[in-house]
Write a protein that holds these residues in place. Structure first.
Motif, mmCIF file in Angstrom:
data_model
loop_
_atom_site.group_PDB
_atom_site.id
_atom_site.type_symbol
_atom_site.label_atom_id
_atom_site.label_comp_id
_atom_site.label_asym_id
_atom_site.label_seq_id
_atom_site.Cartn_x
_atom_site.Cartn_y
_atom_site.Cartn_z
ATOM 1 N N ARG A 127 21.680 -49.189 23.601
ATOM 2 C CA ARG A 127 20.874 -48.985 24.808
ATOM 3 C C ARG A 127 20.638 -47.496 25.067
ATOM 4 O O ARG A 127 19.530 -47.068 25.376
ATOM 5 C CB ARG A 127 21.559 -49.608 26.028
ATOM 6 C CG ARG A 127 21.326 -51.079 26.192
ATOM 7 C CD ARG A 127 21.844 -51.552 27.554
ATOM 8 N NE ARG A 127 22.431 -52.855 27.438
ATOM 9 C CZ ARG A 127 23.672 -53.137 27.070
ATOM 10 N NH1 ARG A 127 24.528 -52.199 26.811
ATOM 11 N NH2 ARG A 127 24.075 -54.372 26.974
ATOM 12 N N LYS A 128 21.711 -46.713 24.950
ATOM 13 C CA LYS A 128 21.604 -45.272 25.179
ATOM 14 C C LYS A 128 20.624 -44.642 24.196
ATOM 15 O O LYS A 128 19.809 -43.804 24.568
ATOM 16 C CB LYS A 128 22.972 -44.609 25.038
ATOM 17 C CG LYS A 128 22.940 -43.103 25.237
ATOM 18 C CD LYS A 128 24.289 -42.462 24.951
ATOM 19 C CE LYS A 128 25.245 -42.718 26.059
ATOM 20 N NZ LYS A 128 26.453 -41.882 25.974
ATOM 21 N N ALA A 129 20.686 -45.058 22.952
ATOM 22 C CA ALA A 129 19.797 -44.514 21.926
ATOM 23 C C ALA A 129 18.337 -44.834 22.246
ATOM 24 O O ALA A 129 17.482 -43.945 22.225
ATOM 25 C CB ALA A 129 20.177 -45.070 20.554
ATOM 26 N N VAL B 103 21.393 -47.321 13.983
ATOM 27 C CA VAL B 103 20.767 -47.817 12.751
ATOM 28 C C VAL B 103 21.842 -48.115 11.708
ATOM 29 O O VAL B 103 21.811 -49.160 11.052
ATOM 30 C CB VAL B 103 19.715 -46.826 12.209
ATOM 31 C CG1 VAL B 103 19.247 -47.230 10.815
ATOM 32 C CG2 VAL B 103 18.525 -46.747 13.156
ATOM 33 N N ALA B 104 22.824 -47.227 11.553
ATOM 34 C CA ALA B 104 23.901 -47.442 10.581
ATOM 35 C C ALA B 104 24.693 -48.706 10.920
ATOM 36 O O ALA B 104 25.022 -49.502 10.028
ATOM 37 C CB ALA B 104 24.819 -46.230 10.527
ATOM 38 N N THR B 105 24.984 -48.901 12.193
ATOM 39 C CA THR B 105 25.719 -50.094 12.622
ATOM 40 C C THR B 105 24.924 -51.353 12.318
ATOM 41 O O THR B 105 25.461 -52.332 11.780
ATOM 42 C CB THR B 105 26.043 -50.013 14.129
ATOM 43 O OG1 THR B 105 26.863 -48.868 14.371
ATOM 44 C CG2 THR B 105 26.753 -51.272 14.615
ATOM 45 N N ARG C 82 14.261 -49.916 14.753
ATOM 46 C CA ARG C 82 13.403 -48.772 14.420
ATOM 47 C C ARG C 82 11.980 -48.986 14.951
ATOM 48 O O ARG C 82 11.370 -48.081 15.522
ATOM 49 C CB ARG C 82 13.339 -48.566 12.905
ATOM 50 C CG ARG C 82 14.567 -47.972 12.296
ATOM 51 C CD ARG C 82 14.354 -47.807 10.787
ATOM 52 N NE ARG C 82 15.456 -47.171 10.139
ATOM 53 C CZ ARG C 82 16.286 -47.784 9.296
ATOM 54 N NH1 ARG C 82 16.129 -49.065 9.017
ATOM 55 N NH2 ARG C 82 17.272 -47.112 8.740
ATOM 56 N N ARG C 83 11.462 -50.173 14.737
ATOM 57 C CA ARG C 83 10.092 -50.481 15.167
ATOM 58 C C ARG C 83 9.952 -50.382 16.680
ATOM 59 O O ARG C 83 9.029 -49.743 17.185
ATOM 60 C CB ARG C 83 9.681 -51.881 14.712
ATOM 61 C CG ARG C 83 8.211 -52.216 15.004
ATOM 62 C CD ARG C 83 7.932 -53.713 14.946
ATOM 63 N NE ARG C 83 8.669 -54.478 15.936
ATOM 64 C CZ ARG C 83 8.375 -54.495 17.241
ATOM 65 N NH1 ARG C 83 7.382 -53.788 17.716
ATOM 66 N NH2 ARG C 83 9.089 -55.218 18.082
ATOM 67 N N ALA D 62 15.779 -39.145 13.008
ATOM 68 C CA ALA D 62 17.105 -39.694 13.335
ATOM 69 C C ALA D 62 17.182 -41.180 12.957
ATOM 70 O O ALA D 62 18.216 -41.649 12.479
ATOM 71 C CB ALA D 62 17.418 -39.502 14.811
ATOM 72 N N LEU D 63 16.098 -41.913 13.188
ATOM 73 C CA LEU D 63 16.073 -43.333 12.826
ATOM 74 C C LEU D 63 16.109 -43.554 11.324
ATOM 75 O O LEU D 63 16.522 -44.609 10.856
ATOM 76 C CB LEU D 63 14.809 -43.997 13.409
ATOM 77 C CG LEU D 63 14.760 -44.146 14.918
ATOM 78 C CD1 LEU D 63 13.360 -44.543 15.362
ATOM 79 C CD2 LEU D 63 15.789 -45.162 15.396
#
Length: 137
Positions: free
Chosen positions: A17-19, A87-89, A102-103, A133-134
């Motif tokens: 959410r923060k991201a 994204v890594a998670t 990402r989209r 970053a994504l």
């Protein structure tokens, strides 16, 4: 299509959410002004709350998060790593959802910038940073 459950911890959901919402905040900080920030945040939030699937369920959840920075640079230092971490998670736990994340974030930041007839140069630069970053995971 069946609903996808992602076994994200509470902390991982907060980071997601923060991201996402933080990325929209960065766009509004890149082109400051009370009216423009309001328009940008509303446009970006509409995209995020309209997301579907497991990512959409997390984004529309009621969990709280804080952005602790006082400057654009401080907030970027918090949000950009959160984007990469999310994204890594998702890549590790549900790769199909990382594509959706990402989209939806990319669409949200572009819509936020467009809300003020942008993107303005600083917003375009911030979109590039968010996109990078994504892509780092």
């Amino acid at each position: 299509m069946s609903e996808t459950f992602i076994p994200l911890t509470a902390d991982e959901q907060t980071t997601l959410r923060k991201a996402a919402y933080g990325a929209v905040t960065l766009i509004s900080l890149a082109y400051p002004g009370a009216l423009s920030a309001t328009r940008e945040n509303i446009a970006g939030a509409k995209v995020l709350t309209g997301a579907t699937g497991a990512v959409g369920r997390v984004l529309s959840g009621k969990g709280k998060f804080e952005l602790n920075g006082k400057t654009t640079a401080d907030i970027a230092d918090e949000v950009l790593p959160a984007l990469a971490q999310t994204v890594a998670t998702l890549e590790a736990k549900a790769p199909q959802e990382s594509t959706e994340f990402r989209r939806v974030v990319t669409t949200a930041v572009r819509q936020a910038a467009a809300a003020t007839r942008g993107p303005k140069p600083a917003q375009a630069d911030m979109i590039d940073k968010i996109t990078a970053a994504l892509a780092t995971a």
